[in-house]
Design an enzyme around this catalytic site. Structure first.
Site, PDB file in Angstrom:
ATOM      1  N   ALA A  29       0.842  -1.206   0.000  1.00 57.62           N
ATOM      2  CA  ALA A  29       0.000   0.000   0.000  1.00 57.62           C
ATOM      3  C   ALA A  29       0.866   1.239   0.000  1.00 57.62           C
ATOM      4  O   ALA A  29       2.086   1.172   0.147  1.00 57.62           O
ATOM      5  CB  ALA A  29      -0.920  -0.004   1.214  1.00 57.62           C
ATOM      6  N   ASN A  30       0.223   2.375  -0.163  1.00 58.78           N
ATOM      7  CA  ASN A  30       0.884   3.672  -0.052  1.00 58.78           C
ATOM      8  C   ASN A  30       0.422   4.334   1.229  1.00 58.78           C
ATOM      9  O   ASN A  30      -0.655   4.048   1.728  1.00 58.78           O
ATOM     10  CB  ASN A  30       0.488   4.563  -1.226  1.00 58.78           C
ATOM     11  CG  ASN A  30       1.300   4.274  -2.463  1.00 58.78           C
ATOM     12  OD1 ASN A  30       2.308   3.578  -2.414  1.00 58.78           O
ATOM     13  ND2 ASN A  30       0.862   4.804  -3.572  1.00 58.78           N
ATOM     14  N   ARG A  31       1.214   5.282   1.700  1.00 61.03           N
ATOM     15  CA  ARG A  31       0.898   6.010   2.916  1.00 61.03           C
ATOM     16  C   ARG A  31      -0.010   7.185   2.555  1.00 61.03           C
ATOM     17  O   ARG A  31       0.454   8.265   2.272  1.00 61.03           O
ATOM     18  CB  ARG A  31       2.207   6.555   3.476  1.00 61.03           C
ATOM     19  CG  ARG A  31       2.373   6.406   4.938  1.00 61.03           C
ATOM     20  CD  ARG A  31       3.737   6.923   5.322  1.00 61.03           C
ATOM     21  NE  ARG A  31       4.725   5.863   5.460  1.00 61.03           N
ATOM     22  CZ  ARG A  31       4.720   4.969   6.436  1.00 61.03           C
ATOM     23  NH1 ARG A  31       3.790   4.976   7.356  1.00 61.03           N
ATOM     24  NH2 ARG A  31       5.646   4.054   6.494  1.00 61.03           N
ATOM     25  N   SER A  32      -1.318   6.933   2.509  1.00 62.91           N
ATOM     26  CA  SER A  32      -2.255   7.999   2.158  1.00 62.91           C
ATOM     27  C   SER A  32      -3.434   7.936   3.110  1.00 62.91           C
ATOM     28  O   SER A  32      -4.028   6.881   3.302  1.00 62.91           O
ATOM     29  CB  SER A  32      -2.750   7.792   0.720  1.00 62.91           C
ATOM     30  OG  SER A  32      -3.896   8.578   0.475  1.00 62.91           O
TER      31      SER A  32
END
Ligand code: C5P
Length: 220
Positions: A29-32
């Protein structure tokens, strides 16, 4: 100024990260946080638009009145965006994972005997570029985001050309900036007509200012 500048418009917003499965219990995942995208959806709604919010997994409640389409992966996000078209304005604020695991296993990968797993990655579809280059169904205003940790404006200019969008909203997400997961943001607007740098504001104020600009650009 009209009271509801986006009345009669359909605004499509992508927000949040995507989760790309490695196996049934793990993901890339991305850090959003999704905060900026959700704030834009709320501001577009307040400006009178009909809003579709295609969102990856986040810990936020959708603004009441938007049509939320929850997704997990980049491929699901692209499908949901296509289904939501046509739109007058499309804002791609999601932090889409660039890669996914080629064959995500149906069972949990166990530690031990097999040694360290070796994942083959494949590139995910670029949702923004796909829609910006869709001749038949391109919204009249297509906006991308660029989260960078350095050379923010230079990267945004390159991205504008590469993706084929009308405007890039660029921000500095280096750890020192506190933007990731934080409540404030300082953005640069990069388009064919030049670069504009806005002062640091909370994400709601950034969203309102962006939405009013989108309204002007879409009706220009
Ligand atoms: O390519 P990069 O991630 O730097 O570009 C960011 C912009 O492209 C954002 O607007 C993001 O929502 C969009 N994007 C996308 N699909 C991808 C990757 C990025 O829509 N697979």
């Amino acid at each position: 100024l009209p009271a509801l500048p986006l009345a009669g418009k359909h605004v499509l917003v992508t927000a949040g990260p995507t989760h790309e499965p490695i196996d049934p219990v793990r993901y890339i995942a991305n850090r959003s946080s999704g905060k900026q995208g959700y704030a834009i959806a709320a501001a577009a709604l307040a400006a009178g638009a009909r809003v579709t919010l295609v969102s990856g997994p986040v810990a936020l409640l959708p603004p009441p009145g938007v049509k939320l389409v929850p997704v997990q992966t980049a491929r699901e996000m692209l499908e949901a965006v296509r289904t939501a078209l046509p739109a007058d304005i499309a804002i791609f604020a999601a932090a889409v994972a660039d890669w996914r695991v080629a064959d995500a296993g149906a069972q949990k990968i166990k530690k031990g005997a097999e040694g360290t797993p070796d994942f083959a990655l494949v590139e995910n579809p670029d949702i923004l570029a796909t829609i910006a280059r869709d001749k038949a169904r391109r919204p009249s205003l297509v906006v991308g985001f660029a989260a960078e940790t350095e050379h923010v404006v230079e990267h945004a200019k390159a991205k504008l050309a590469r993706k084929g969008c009308d405007l890039i909203v660029a921000n500095d997400v280096s750890p020192e900036s506190g933007v990731m997961g934080g409540d404030r943001n300082r953005v640069h607007l990069v388009s064919a007509s030049g670069i504009e740098t806005w002062p640091d504001m909370d994400k709601e104020a950034v969203a309102r200012a962006l939405v009013s600009r989108f309204g002007e650009l879409a009706s220009a």
